[in-house]
Design a protein around this motif. Sequence first.
Motif, PDB file in Angstrom:
ATOM      1  N   VAL A  68     -29.944 -60.445 -26.971  1.00  0.00           N
ATOM      2  CA  VAL A  68     -29.270 -61.353 -26.212  1.00  0.00           C
ATOM      3  C   VAL A  68     -28.405 -62.906 -27.299  1.00  0.00           C
ATOM      4  O   VAL A  68     -27.189 -62.542 -26.743  1.00  0.00           O
ATOM      5  CB  VAL A  68     -30.194 -61.933 -25.196  1.00  0.00           C
ATOM      6  CG1 VAL A  68     -28.720 -63.526 -24.277  1.00  0.00           C
ATOM      7  CG2 VAL A  68     -30.991 -61.395 -23.862  1.00  0.00           C
ATOM      8  N   SER A  69     -28.635 -63.105 -28.262  1.00  0.00           N
ATOM      9  CA  SER A  69     -27.742 -63.616 -28.587  1.00  0.00           C
ATOM     10  C   SER A  69     -26.759 -62.829 -29.620  1.00  0.00           C
ATOM     11  O   SER A  69     -25.896 -63.149 -29.648  1.00  0.00           O
ATOM     12  CB  SER A  69     -29.137 -64.069 -30.095  1.00  0.00           C
ATOM     13  OG  SER A  69     -30.300 -64.981 -29.578  1.00  0.00           O
ATOM     14  N   LEU A  73     -22.453 -64.064 -28.949  1.00  0.00           N
ATOM     15  CA  LEU A  73     -22.276 -63.725 -30.632  1.00  0.00           C
ATOM     16  C   LEU A  73     -21.005 -63.285 -30.312  1.00  0.00           C
ATOM     17  O   LEU A  73     -19.804 -63.180 -30.275  1.00  0.00           O
ATOM     18  CB  LEU A  73     -22.641 -64.363 -31.527  1.00  0.00           C
ATOM     19  CG  LEU A  73     -22.094 -64.332 -32.640  1.00  0.00           C
ATOM     20  CD1 LEU A  73     -21.399 -65.187 -33.429  1.00  0.00           C
ATOM     21  CD2 LEU A  73     -22.576 -63.725 -34.317  1.00  0.00           C
ATOM     22  N   GLY A  74     -21.043 -62.176 -29.768  1.00  0.00           N
ATOM     23  CA  GLY A  74     -20.013 -60.562 -30.097  1.00  0.00           C
ATOM     24  C   GLY A  74     -19.191 -61.131 -28.940  1.00  0.00           C
ATOM     25  O   GLY A  74     -17.759 -61.235 -28.911  1.00  0.00           O
ATOM     26  N   PHE A  75     -19.110 -61.848 -27.629  1.00  0.00           N
ATOM     27  CA  PHE A  75     -18.876 -62.191 -26.335  1.00  0.00           C
ATOM     28  C   PHE A  75     -18.008 -62.836 -26.519  1.00  0.00           C
ATOM     29  O   PHE A  75     -16.493 -63.424 -26.137  1.00  0.00           O
ATOM     30  CB  PHE A  75     -19.481 -61.757 -25.411  1.00  0.00           C
ATOM     31  CG  PHE A  75     -19.817 -61.009 -24.843  1.00  0.00           C
ATOM     32  CD1 PHE A  75     -18.635 -59.431 -24.618  1.00  0.00           C
ATOM     33  CD2 PHE A  75     -21.122 -60.293 -24.390  1.00  0.00           C
ATOM     34  CE1 PHE A  75     -19.056 -58.245 -23.440  1.00  0.00           C
ATOM     35  CE2 PHE A  75     -21.176 -59.069 -23.941  1.00  0.00           C
ATOM     36  CZ  PHE A  75     -20.425 -58.525 -23.098  1.00  0.00           C
ATOM     37  N   LEU A  81     -10.508 -64.235 -29.403  1.00  0.00           N
ATOM     38  CA  LEU A  81      -9.871 -63.402 -29.991  1.00  0.00           C
ATOM     39  C   LEU A  81      -8.472 -63.453 -29.078  1.00  0.00           C
ATOM     40  O   LEU A  81      -7.316 -63.013 -29.155  1.00  0.00           O
ATOM     41  CB  LEU A  81     -10.204 -62.139 -30.243  1.00  0.00           C
ATOM     42  CG  LEU A  81     -10.815 -62.377 -31.690  1.00  0.00           C
ATOM     43  CD1 LEU A  81     -11.411 -60.727 -32.358  1.00  0.00           C
ATOM     44  CD2 LEU A  81      -9.457 -62.427 -32.946  1.00  0.00           C
ATOM     45  N   VAL A  82      -9.148 -63.076 -27.682  1.00  0.00           N
ATOM     46  CA  VAL A  82      -7.962 -62.824 -26.157  1.00  0.00           C
ATOM     47  C   VAL A  82      -7.450 -63.947 -25.800  1.00  0.00           C
ATOM     48  O   VAL A  82      -6.265 -64.082 -25.705  1.00  0.00           O
ATOM     49  CB  VAL A  82      -8.472 -62.482 -25.422  1.00  0.00           C
ATOM     50  CG1 VAL A  82      -8.076 -61.622 -23.668  1.00  0.00           C
ATOM     51  CG2 VAL A  82      -9.206 -61.439 -25.936  1.00  0.00           C
ATOM     52  N   PHE A  83      -8.064 -65.595 -25.971  1.00  0.00           N
ATOM     53  CA  PHE A  83      -7.577 -65.710 -25.395  1.00  0.00           C
ATOM     54  C   PHE A  83      -7.106 -67.061 -26.983  1.00  0.00           C
ATOM     55  O   PHE A  83      -6.338 -68.350 -26.134  1.00  0.00           O
ATOM     56  CB  PHE A  83      -8.438 -67.001 -24.580  1.00  0.00           C
ATOM     57  CG  PHE A  83      -8.547 -66.618 -23.052  1.00  0.00           C
ATOM     58  CD1 PHE A  83      -8.227 -66.192 -22.624  1.00  0.00           C
ATOM     59  CD2 PHE A  83      -9.831 -65.794 -23.421  1.00  0.00           C
ATOM     60  CE1 PHE A  83      -7.815 -65.707 -21.317  1.00  0.00           C
ATOM     61  CE2 PHE A  83     -10.195 -65.150 -21.710  1.00  0.00           C
ATOM     62  CZ  PHE A  83      -9.109 -64.928 -20.929  1.00  0.00           C
ATOM     63  N   GLY A  84      -7.577 -67.072 -28.023  1.00  0.00           N
ATOM     64  CA  GLY A  84      -6.738 -67.741 -28.760  1.00  0.00           C
ATOM     65  C   GLY A  84      -6.885 -69.369 -29.588  1.00  0.00           C
ATOM     66  O   GLY A  84      -6.205 -70.096 -29.382  1.00  0.00           O
TER      67      GLY A  84
END
Length: 85
Positions: A68-69, A73-75, A81-84
């Motif tokens: 889960v950690s 972290l990945g999400f 990255l997507v929303f900068g």
Amino acid sequence: MGQTRTPSKPAKGKESGGNPISRWVKALTLFVSQILDELRKVVRPTRNELWNYTLVVIVFVTVMMALVSGLDLGFSKLVGLVFGS
């Protein structure tokens, strides 16, 4: 020979078995006796089984926490990255 018997119905109030207090005491007594009967059927684990079960639970919880950690972290990096941010 062709007679049919119809069951006689008890009078209303007689089917319940007495006053509410005695019914409540009977129900409570039955409940407690059933609990005690079930507790007599319980098989307690040995010391080694208990130790093994404890280790399995600790390892499983640790692995799930790491999973889960890692996903969190990945999400969070992906959202950054997507929303900068």
